[in-house]
Design an enzyme around this catalytic site. Structure first.
Site, PDB file in Angstrom:
ATOM      1  N   GLU A 100       1.057  -1.264  -0.015  1.00  0.00           N
ATOM      2  CA  GLU A 100       0.049   0.000   0.057  1.00  0.00           C
ATOM      3  C   GLU A 100       0.819   1.334   0.084  1.00  0.00           C
ATOM      4  O   GLU A 100       0.534   2.360  -0.706  1.00  0.00           O
ATOM      5  CB  GLU A 100      -0.920   0.118   1.209  1.00  0.00           C
ATOM      6  CG  GLU A 100      -1.888  -1.129   1.199  1.00  0.00           C
ATOM      7  CD  GLU A 100      -2.818  -1.369  -0.127  1.00  0.00           C
ATOM      8  OE1 GLU A 100      -3.222  -0.111  -0.703  1.00  0.00           O
ATOM      9  OE2 GLU A 100      -3.128  -2.314  -0.469  1.00  0.00           O
ATOM     10  N   TRP A 141       1.743   2.086  -3.408  1.00  0.00           N
ATOM     11  CA  TRP A 141       0.581   2.637  -4.149  1.00  0.00           C
ATOM     12  C   TRP A 141       0.790   4.182  -3.811  1.00  0.00           C
ATOM     13  O   TRP A 141       0.503   5.151  -4.754  1.00  0.00           O
ATOM     14  CB  TRP A 141      -0.944   2.222  -3.774  1.00  0.00           C
ATOM     15  CG  TRP A 141      -1.438   1.132  -4.456  1.00  0.00           C
ATOM     16  CD1 TRP A 141      -1.315  -0.284  -3.967  1.00  0.00           C
ATOM     17  CD2 TRP A 141      -2.245   1.164  -5.624  1.00  0.00           C
ATOM     18  NE1 TRP A 141      -1.949  -1.130  -5.072  1.00  0.00           N
ATOM     19  CE2 TRP A 141      -2.398  -0.067  -5.983  1.00  0.00           C
ATOM     20  CE3 TRP A 141      -2.647   2.052  -6.541  1.00  0.00           C
ATOM     21  CZ2 TRP A 141      -3.214  -0.737  -6.968  1.00  0.00           C
ATOM     22  CZ3 TRP A 141      -3.289   1.552  -7.585  1.00  0.00           C
ATOM     23  CH2 TRP A 141      -3.345   0.419  -8.190  1.00  0.00           C
ATOM     24  N   TRP A 197     -21.058  14.011 -18.067  1.00  0.00           N
ATOM     25  CA  TRP A 197     -21.161  14.160 -16.695  1.00  0.00           C
ATOM     26  C   TRP A 197     -22.318  14.999 -16.362  1.00  0.00           C
ATOM     27  O   TRP A 197     -22.659  15.745 -17.296  1.00  0.00           O
ATOM     28  CB  TRP A 197     -19.814  14.685 -16.134  1.00  0.00           C
ATOM     29  CG  TRP A 197     -18.850  13.688 -15.976  1.00  0.00           C
ATOM     30  CD1 TRP A 197     -17.483  14.108 -16.454  1.00  0.00           C
ATOM     31  CD2 TRP A 197     -18.404  12.497 -15.494  1.00  0.00           C
ATOM     32  NE1 TRP A 197     -16.611  13.045 -16.342  1.00  0.00           N
ATOM     33  CE2 TRP A 197     -17.192  12.268 -15.666  1.00  0.00           C
ATOM     34  CE3 TRP A 197     -19.273  11.732 -14.502  1.00  0.00           C
ATOM     35  CZ2 TRP A 197     -16.563  10.853 -15.324  1.00  0.00           C
ATOM     36  CZ3 TRP A 197     -18.793  10.373 -14.133  1.00  0.00           C
ATOM     37  CH2 TRP A 197     -17.349  10.131 -14.654  1.00  0.00           C
ATOM     38  N   ASN A 243     -10.343   3.508   3.392  1.00  0.00           N
ATOM     39  CA  ASN A 243      -9.893   3.421   2.128  1.00  0.00           C
ATOM     40  C   ASN A 243     -11.022   2.575   1.278  1.00  0.00           C
ATOM     41  O   ASN A 243     -11.321   3.197   0.298  1.00  0.00           O
ATOM     42  CB  ASN A 243      -8.735   2.759   1.835  1.00  0.00           C
ATOM     43  CG  ASN A 243      -8.415   2.766   0.281  1.00  0.00           C
ATOM     44  OD1 ASN A 243      -8.321   3.510  -0.559  1.00  0.00           O
ATOM     45  ND2 ASN A 243      -8.305   1.436  -0.200  1.00  0.00           N
ATOM     46  N   TRP A 298     -15.845  12.998 -11.207  1.00  0.00           N
ATOM     47  CA  TRP A 298     -14.907  12.628 -10.302  1.00  0.00           C
ATOM     48  C   TRP A 298     -14.171  14.044  -9.939  1.00  0.00           C
ATOM     49  O   TRP A 298     -13.853  14.163  -8.810  1.00  0.00           O
ATOM     50  CB  TRP A 298     -13.730  11.720 -11.129  1.00  0.00           C
ATOM     51  CG  TRP A 298     -13.110  12.027 -12.008  1.00  0.00           C
ATOM     52  CD1 TRP A 298     -13.381  11.916 -13.385  1.00  0.00           C
ATOM     53  CD2 TRP A 298     -11.649  12.859 -11.976  1.00  0.00           C
ATOM     54  NE1 TRP A 298     -12.431  12.701 -14.278  1.00  0.00           N
ATOM     55  CE2 TRP A 298     -11.488  13.002 -13.276  1.00  0.00           C
ATOM     56  CE3 TRP A 298     -10.958  13.376 -10.905  1.00  0.00           C
ATOM     57  CZ2 TRP A 298     -10.050  13.834 -13.571  1.00  0.00           C
ATOM     58  CZ3 TRP A 298      -9.694  13.986 -11.306  1.00  0.00           C
ATOM     59  CH2 TRP A 298      -9.350  14.056 -12.615  1.00  0.00           C
ATOM     60  N   TRP A 323      -9.355   9.015  -7.406  1.00  0.00           N
ATOM     61  CA  TRP A 323     -10.520   9.522  -8.121  1.00  0.00           C
ATOM     62  C   TRP A 323     -10.401   8.798  -9.734  1.00  0.00           C
ATOM     63  O   TRP A 323     -11.695   8.224  -9.887  1.00  0.00           O
ATOM     64  CB  TRP A 323     -10.777  11.030  -8.075  1.00  0.00           C
ATOM     65  CG  TRP A 323     -11.476  11.346  -6.691  1.00  0.00           C
ATOM     66  CD1 TRP A 323     -10.760  11.718  -5.518  1.00  0.00           C
ATOM     67  CD2 TRP A 323     -12.896  11.174  -6.257  1.00  0.00           C
ATOM     68  NE1 TRP A 323     -11.897  11.849  -4.516  1.00  0.00           N
ATOM     69  CE2 TRP A 323     -13.150  11.579  -4.994  1.00  0.00           C
ATOM     70  CE3 TRP A 323     -14.014  10.857  -6.943  1.00  0.00           C
ATOM     71  CZ2 TRP A 323     -14.323  11.591  -4.328  1.00  0.00           C
ATOM     72  CZ3 TRP A 323     -15.386  10.556  -6.156  1.00  0.00           C
ATOM     73  CH2 TRP A 323     -15.139  10.976  -5.096  1.00  0.00           C
TER      74      TRP A 323
HETATM   75  C1  FAD Z   1     -11.296   8.325  -3.913  1.00  0.00           C
HETATM   76  C2  FAD Z   1      -9.946   8.215  -3.336  1.00  0.00           C
HETATM   77  C3  FAD Z   1      -9.152   9.234  -2.775  1.00  0.00           C
HETATM   78  C4  FAD Z   1      -8.189   9.408  -1.873  1.00  0.00           C
HETATM   79  N1  FAD Z   1      -7.257  10.410  -1.522  1.00  0.00           N
HETATM   80  C5  FAD Z   1      -6.272  10.250  -0.678  1.00  0.00           C
HETATM   81  C6  FAD Z   1      -5.711  11.505  -0.383  1.00  0.00           C
HETATM   82  O1  FAD Z   1      -5.893  12.671  -0.439  1.00  0.00           O
HETATM   83  N2  FAD Z   1      -4.631  11.168   0.431  1.00  0.00           N
HETATM   84  C7  FAD Z   1      -4.094   9.845   0.847  1.00  0.00           C
HETATM   85  O2  FAD Z   1      -3.108   9.972   1.599  1.00  0.00           O
HETATM   86  N3  FAD Z   1      -4.847   8.803   0.443  1.00  0.00           N
HETATM   87  C8  FAD Z   1      -5.838   9.010  -0.524  1.00  0.00           C
HETATM   88  N4  FAD Z   1      -6.582   7.813  -0.914  1.00  0.00           N
HETATM   89  C9  FAD Z   1      -5.894   6.562  -0.557  1.00  0.00           C
HETATM   90  C10 FAD Z   1      -6.318   5.675   0.822  1.00  0.00           C
HETATM   91  O3  FAD Z   1      -7.638   5.835   0.725  1.00  0.00           O
HETATM   92  C11 FAD Z   1      -5.827   6.325   2.064  1.00  0.00           C
HETATM   93  O4  FAD Z   1      -4.264   6.522   1.891  1.00  0.00           O
HETATM   94  C12 FAD Z   1      -5.883   5.305   3.092  1.00  0.00           C
HETATM   95  O5  FAD Z   1      -7.208   5.304   3.432  1.00  0.00           O
HETATM   96  C13 FAD Z   1      -5.126   5.965   4.484  1.00  0.00           C
HETATM   97  O6  FAD Z   1      -5.502   4.958   5.574  1.00  0.00           O
HETATM   98  P1  FAD Z   1      -4.397   4.396   6.389  1.00  0.00           P
HETATM   99  O7  FAD Z   1      -3.142   5.271   6.521  1.00  0.00           O
HETATM  100  O8  FAD Z   1      -4.687   3.729   7.466  1.00  0.00           O
HETATM  101  O9  FAD Z   1      -3.926   3.489   5.000  1.00  0.00           O
HETATM  102  P2  FAD Z   1      -2.993   2.021   5.075  1.00  0.00           P
HETATM  103  O10 FAD Z   1      -4.032   0.879   4.726  1.00  0.00           O
HETATM  104  O11 FAD Z   1      -2.475   1.700   6.682  1.00  0.00           O
HETATM  105  O12 FAD Z   1      -1.878   2.036   4.245  1.00  0.00           O
HETATM  106  C14 FAD Z   1      -0.711   2.765   4.680  1.00  0.00           C
HETATM  107  C15 FAD Z   1      -0.248   3.809   3.638  1.00  0.00           C
HETATM  108  O13 FAD Z   1      -0.299   3.517   2.231  1.00  0.00           O
HETATM  109  C16 FAD Z   1      -0.727   4.550   1.504  1.00  0.00           C
HETATM  110  N5  FAD Z   1      -2.000   4.046   0.872  1.00  0.00           N
HETATM  111  C17 FAD Z   1      -2.970   3.222   1.423  1.00  0.00           C
HETATM  112  N6  FAD Z   1      -3.860   2.919   0.281  1.00  0.00           N
HETATM  113  C18 FAD Z   1      -3.530   3.707  -0.723  1.00  0.00           C
HETATM  114  C19 FAD Z   1      -4.201   3.890  -1.898  1.00  0.00           C
HETATM  115  N7  FAD Z   1      -5.304   3.041  -2.375  1.00  0.00           N
HETATM  116  N8  FAD Z   1      -3.720   4.847  -2.880  1.00  0.00           N
HETATM  117  C20 FAD Z   1      -2.435   5.250  -2.410  1.00  0.00           C
HETATM  118  N9  FAD Z   1      -1.830   5.245  -1.190  1.00  0.00           N
HETATM  119  C21 FAD Z   1      -2.388   4.338  -0.381  1.00  0.00           C
HETATM  120  C22 FAD Z   1      -1.156   5.496   2.510  1.00  0.00           C
HETATM  121  O14 FAD Z   1       0.053   6.609   2.417  1.00  0.00           O
HETATM  122  C23 FAD Z   1      -1.326   5.022   3.885  1.00  0.00           C
HETATM  123  O15 FAD Z   1      -1.357   6.015   4.871  1.00  0.00           O
HETATM  124  C24 FAD Z   1      -7.532   7.779  -1.601  1.00  0.00           C
HETATM  125  C25 FAD Z   1      -8.335   6.898  -1.988  1.00  0.00           C
HETATM  126  C26 FAD Z   1      -9.224   6.935  -2.861  1.00  0.00           C
HETATM  127  C27 FAD Z   1     -10.249   5.675  -3.160  1.00  0.00           C
END
Ligand code: FAD
Length: 501
Positions: A300, A303, A331, A366, A384, A407
């Site tokens: 993650e 990602w 849209w 997420n 979006w 998005w």
């Molecule tokens: C529509 C949408 C918008 C989002 N906007 C943002 C945003 O503005 N800022 C943001 O930090 N994340 C964003 N995310 C990604 C993700 O949802 C969050 O990073 C995550 O929910 C953070 O929770 P966590 O730290 O507990 O994640 P964990 O599951 O603990 O993951 C660890 C770290 O990995 C990164 N990560 C995890 N999932 C993703 C992912 N799908 N894409 C990119 N990086 C990821 C994050 O930096 C996160 O802190 C978005 C996802 C979606 C679907």
């Protein structure tokens, strides 16, 4: 312009320009300033206009205030200070150079297009003034321009991107915090933190205050808690918004209170089963410590890297779809539907819970981000970009790279995106990922008395069930604003029309 005083090399002050790297550990710009040999002057410059149209939103600004407060306290512990100023950035740095006699300015890089343009101009102008300037990577495991596919092009698909990253030499070992920072003879003037007006004037941030502890120490404590309590089950539980199954590190990572390198090496030592002891182990952890790099959690973080890779190589994507055929997508514009989505009033409990969690805490799980985003673009057919803008204003972790990727992924118009025809069903998603309804009961308490069987579908509940739960739809909780089954067909037709043209 030439610096006024103390120009002897090694004794003149150096400025460290803090940005999204609000930490003392693993901070290469700070270390470079210490190595410069003279006094170190830490600076933060608030210049939101220079980041337009993506100046931070309210929740993000709330976090920034707390994080700057925490950084300033840590700097005081080293006998230093954090000088706060308002932009414009170049003129402010030039003024500080003049006032302090600094001969060098160091900072850590950012990757947003407007910021890259600004920083490049600042760097060139300062160098023309005779100031030494150097910038560093402190936010990513690998610089975006160092990762290319076999054709020398940027990756557009995550799996080969991450595989390629893992084949590179391991990222540099995190740097320790300096033990002490030399203070200048006289400190330049700075503003009080409150003068930056980052905190809201009306008090809507109570929920954020309850939910979060910003700052470097809290970020490391959070990583430790996660590794002790949740990491082992992360693969199974990361999709469950009713559990504390994820790290909640995203705002800490966005503001640079913790670095991905620190996460990498913490996972290596804690999950790899032993500390990477020899230098060779540290440089090639895969061979030394087994398959810890395949951990879902690190993937993650991968990602996050991918998001920055895409933003760097495709800087138009915060506003425009990566897949250009989506430029013609029909849209809708509908302020009432948008407001219902924003306010958590769609009549679909998992969507409404997510939007209320976002508004209250500045964060959303997420899985729920994917569900609410899919609902906006597929059930409501709203662009979006409207969703990305709302997230930008309300997320404490709002990050241009990750928000854009999330998005565009959901809308089907980005890199490695979910195909448009895969439309999330908000009812079955709710039932699958919040099976006991704890998440919905927390954020939509008016539904709490519904039996589990109807909790995610109150619009379909028989009248006697609603009556027993003291629930009147349209009064206590909205009727569904669209029928998912019909909306799905309309979305698929809109998508087909795009292909047909
Ligand atoms: C529509 C949408 C918008 C989002 N906007 C943002 C945003 O503005 N800022 C943001 O930090 N994340 C964003 N995310 C990604 C993700 O949802 C969050 O990073 C995550 O929910 C953070 O929770 P966590 O730290 O507990 O994640 P964990 O599951 O603990 O993951 C660890 C770290 O990995 C990164 N990560 C995890 N999932 C993703 C992912 N799908 N894409 C990119 N990086 C990821 C994050 O930096 C996160 O802190 C978005 C996802 C979606 C679907």
């Amino acid at each position: 312009m030439k610096p006024a005083r103390l120009t002897a090399a090694g004794q003149s002050p150096a400025l460290v320009w803090f940005r999204l790297d609000l930490r003392l550990t693993d901070n290469p710009a700070l270390v470079a300033a210490v190595q410069h040999g003279g006094p170190v002057i830490p600076v933060f410059i608030h210049a939101p206009d220079e980041e337009a149209p993506w100046a931070s939103g309210g929740a993000s600004n709330w976090w920034l205030h707390q994080s700057l407060d925490s950084l300033a306290a840590s700097l005081r512990g080293l006998g230093s200070q954090l000088i706060l100023r308002r932009g414009p950035t170049l003129a402010t740095l030039q003024a500080l150079v003049n006032e302090t006699g600094a001969t060098a300015v160091f900072w850590n890089r950012r990757y947003e297009p407007a910021v890259i343009a600004r920083d490049t101009a600042v760097k060139e102008a300062l160098r023309r003034d005779g100031v030494a300037v150097e910038s560093f990577n402190a936010a990513l495991l690998h610089e975006p321009w160092t990762i290319q596919n076999q054709s020398g092009k940027p990756f557009r698909v995550f799996t080969p991107f991450w595989k390629h990253c893992l084949q590179q030499a391991a990222p540099p070992v995190p740097l320790p915090a300096p033990c002490k920072l030399n203070a200048p003879e006289r400190w330049p003037k700075g503003l009080a933190l409150a003068a930056l007006e980052l905190e809201p004037k009306i008090n809507w941030a109570a929920g954020l205050k309850r939910a979060w502890f910003p700052g470097e120490a809290a970020a490391h404590a959070q990583l430790k808690r996660f590794l002790q309590a949740a990491h082992a089950n992360y693969g199974d539980q990361r999709n469950r918004p009713d559990l504390t199954g994820t790290s909640r590190l995203s705002p800490h990572l966005h503001f640079g209170e913790i670095s991905p390198r620190q996460i990498w090496y913490t996972i290596a030592s804690e999950v790899g089963g032993r500390n990477p002891s020899s230098k060779a182990d540290r440089l090639r952890p895969s061979a030394a410590t087994g398959d810890w790099r395949a951990s879902q959690f690190l993937t993650e973080v991968g990602w996050r890297e991918f998001a920055h890779h895409l933003l760097y190589h495709f800087p138009q994507t915060p506003a425009l779809p990566l897949r250009q055929d989506f430029n013609r997508f029909p849209w809708r514009k509908d302020a009432a539907l948008l407001a219902a989505w924003q306010q958590g009033g769609t009549g679909y409990p998992i969507v409404d819970s997510g939007m209320r969690e976002l508004w209250t805490t500045g964060w959303m799980h997420n899985r729920v981000r994917m569900i609410v985003a899919s609902f906006l673009v597929k059930d409501l057919l709203l662009s979006w970009t409207e969703g990305a803008r709302w997230f930008w204003d309300t997320l404490a972790d709002a990050d241009l790279a990750q928000n854009t990727l999330g998005w565009q992924w959901t809308a089907g118009c980005g890199a490695d995106a979910a195909p448009y025809f895969r439309v999330f069903n908000p009812i079955s998603q709710g039932e699958k990922f919040d099976p006991r309804g704890d998440y919905v009961r927390r954020w939509c308490p008016e539904l709490a008395k519904l039996p589990d069987q109807w909790l995610h579908r109150p619009g379909q509940a028989p009248p006697e069930i609603l009556a027993r739960a003291s629930l009147v739809l349209g009064r206590d909780y909205p009727e569904p604003i669209v029928s998912h089954a019909i909306a799905r067909e309309v979305a698929l037709e809109a998508f087909a029309s795009l292909k047909g043209r």
